[in-house]
Design a protein around this motif. Structure first.
Motif, PDB file in Angstrom:
ATOM      1  N   ASP A   1       0.644  -1.296   0.240  1.00 44.39           N
ATOM      2  CA  ASP A   1      -0.439   0.481   0.052  1.00 44.39           C
ATOM      3  C   ASP A   1       0.924   1.195  -0.384  1.00 44.39           C
ATOM      4  OD1 ASP A   1      -2.550  -1.812  -0.039  1.00 44.39           O
ATOM      5  OD2 ASP A   1      -2.613  -0.779   2.108  1.00 44.39           O
ATOM      6  N   TYR A   2       0.764   1.995  -0.768  1.00 44.03           N
ATOM      7  CA  TYR A   2       1.108   3.849  -0.689  1.00 44.03           C
ATOM      8  C   TYR A   2       0.251   4.021  -0.062  1.00 44.03           C
ATOM      9  CZ  TYR A   2       3.940   1.350  -4.400  1.00 44.03           C
ATOM     10  OH  TYR A   2       5.133   0.675  -4.521  1.00 44.03           O
ATOM     11  N   LEU A   3       1.161   5.387   0.362  1.00 42.19           N
ATOM     12  CA  LEU A   3       0.480   7.066   0.666  1.00 42.19           C
ATOM     13  C   LEU A   3       0.783   7.956  -0.101  1.00 42.19           C
ATOM     14  CD1 LEU A   3      -1.452   7.621   3.961  1.00 42.19           C
ATOM     15  CD2 LEU A   3       1.047   7.960   4.744  1.00 42.19           C
ATOM     16  N   TYR A   4      -0.083   8.401  -0.618  1.00 44.39           N
ATOM     17  CA  TYR A   4      -0.143   9.681  -1.039  1.00 44.39           C
ATOM     18  C   TYR A   4      -0.251  11.152   0.552  1.00 44.39           C
ATOM     19  CZ  TYR A   4       0.442   7.595  -5.801  1.00 44.39           C
ATOM     20  OH  TYR A   4       1.111   7.405  -6.447  1.00 44.39           O
ATOM     21  N   ASP A   5       0.463  11.676   0.959  1.00 47.53           N
ATOM     22  CA  ASP A   5       0.620  12.637   1.530  1.00 47.53           C
ATOM     23  C   ASP A   5       0.893  13.927   1.071  1.00 47.53           C
ATOM     24  OD1 ASP A   5       0.739  13.836   3.890  1.00 47.53           O
ATOM     25  OD2 ASP A   5       1.883  13.370   5.653  1.00 47.53           O
ATOM     26  N   ASN A   6      -0.312  15.038   1.217  1.00 42.68           N
ATOM     27  CA  ASN A   6       0.258  16.357  -0.301  1.00 42.68           C
ATOM     28  C   ASN A   6       1.111  16.873   1.361  1.00 42.68           C
ATOM     29  OD1 ASN A   6      -2.091  15.690  -1.853  1.00 42.68           O
ATOM     30  ND2 ASN A   6      -3.385  16.446  -0.043  1.00 42.68           N
ATOM     31  N   ASP A   7       1.721  16.923   2.356  1.00 43.16           N
ATOM     32  CA  ASP A   7       2.554  17.275   3.191  1.00 43.16           C
ATOM     33  C   ASP A   7       4.233  17.150   2.477  1.00 43.16           C
ATOM     34  OD1 ASP A   7       0.716  19.288   3.936  1.00 43.16           O
ATOM     35  OD2 ASP A   7       0.792  17.605   5.621  1.00 43.16           O
ATOM     36  N   GLY A   8       4.094  15.728   1.678  1.00 42.45           N
ATOM     37  CA  GLY A   8       4.876  15.242   1.829  1.00 42.45           C
ATOM     38  C   GLY A   8       6.120  14.787   0.323  1.00 42.45           C
TER      39      GLY A   8
END
Length: 96
Positions: free
Chosen positions: A52-59
């Motif tokens: 699973d990949y996490l798309y985190d706008n901050d990083g």
């Protein structure tokens, strides 16, 4: 397990299209799923393991720049712990 840490082939290119796409966009590897793909093809390609990949706008932009410059693909602390455990168990042991 080394494919989970870098997913690179002989020439240093990422061999799996998903392993190129998501990290190339800056998405860190968030979680390993041991039986995430149990169809015959999934078992043959990855022993049924998915990521699973996490798309985190901050990083995401900073992570993308690191990958684009040939750096390390970001991973969650849980994925790092799993890789450290695997590496420790895979070391050759001396003695009886």
């Amino acid at each position: 397990m080394c494919g989970l840490s870098d997913a690179t082939g002989i020439r240093g290119n990422r061999t799996d299209p998903v392993a190129r796409f998501h990290p190339g966009n800056g998405a860190p590897r968030e979680r390993i799923n041991g039986l995430g793909n149990t169809i015959i093809r999934g078992i043959g390609e990855s022993f049924g393991i998915t990521i699973d990949y996490l798309y985190d706008n901050d990083g995401i932009e900073a992570d993308h720049e690191v990958v684009a410059r040939g750096g390390t693909i970001a991973r969650s602390p849980e994925v790092d712990a799993l890789l450290q455990t695997h590496r420790a168990l895979a070391r050759p042991h001396s003695g009886p």
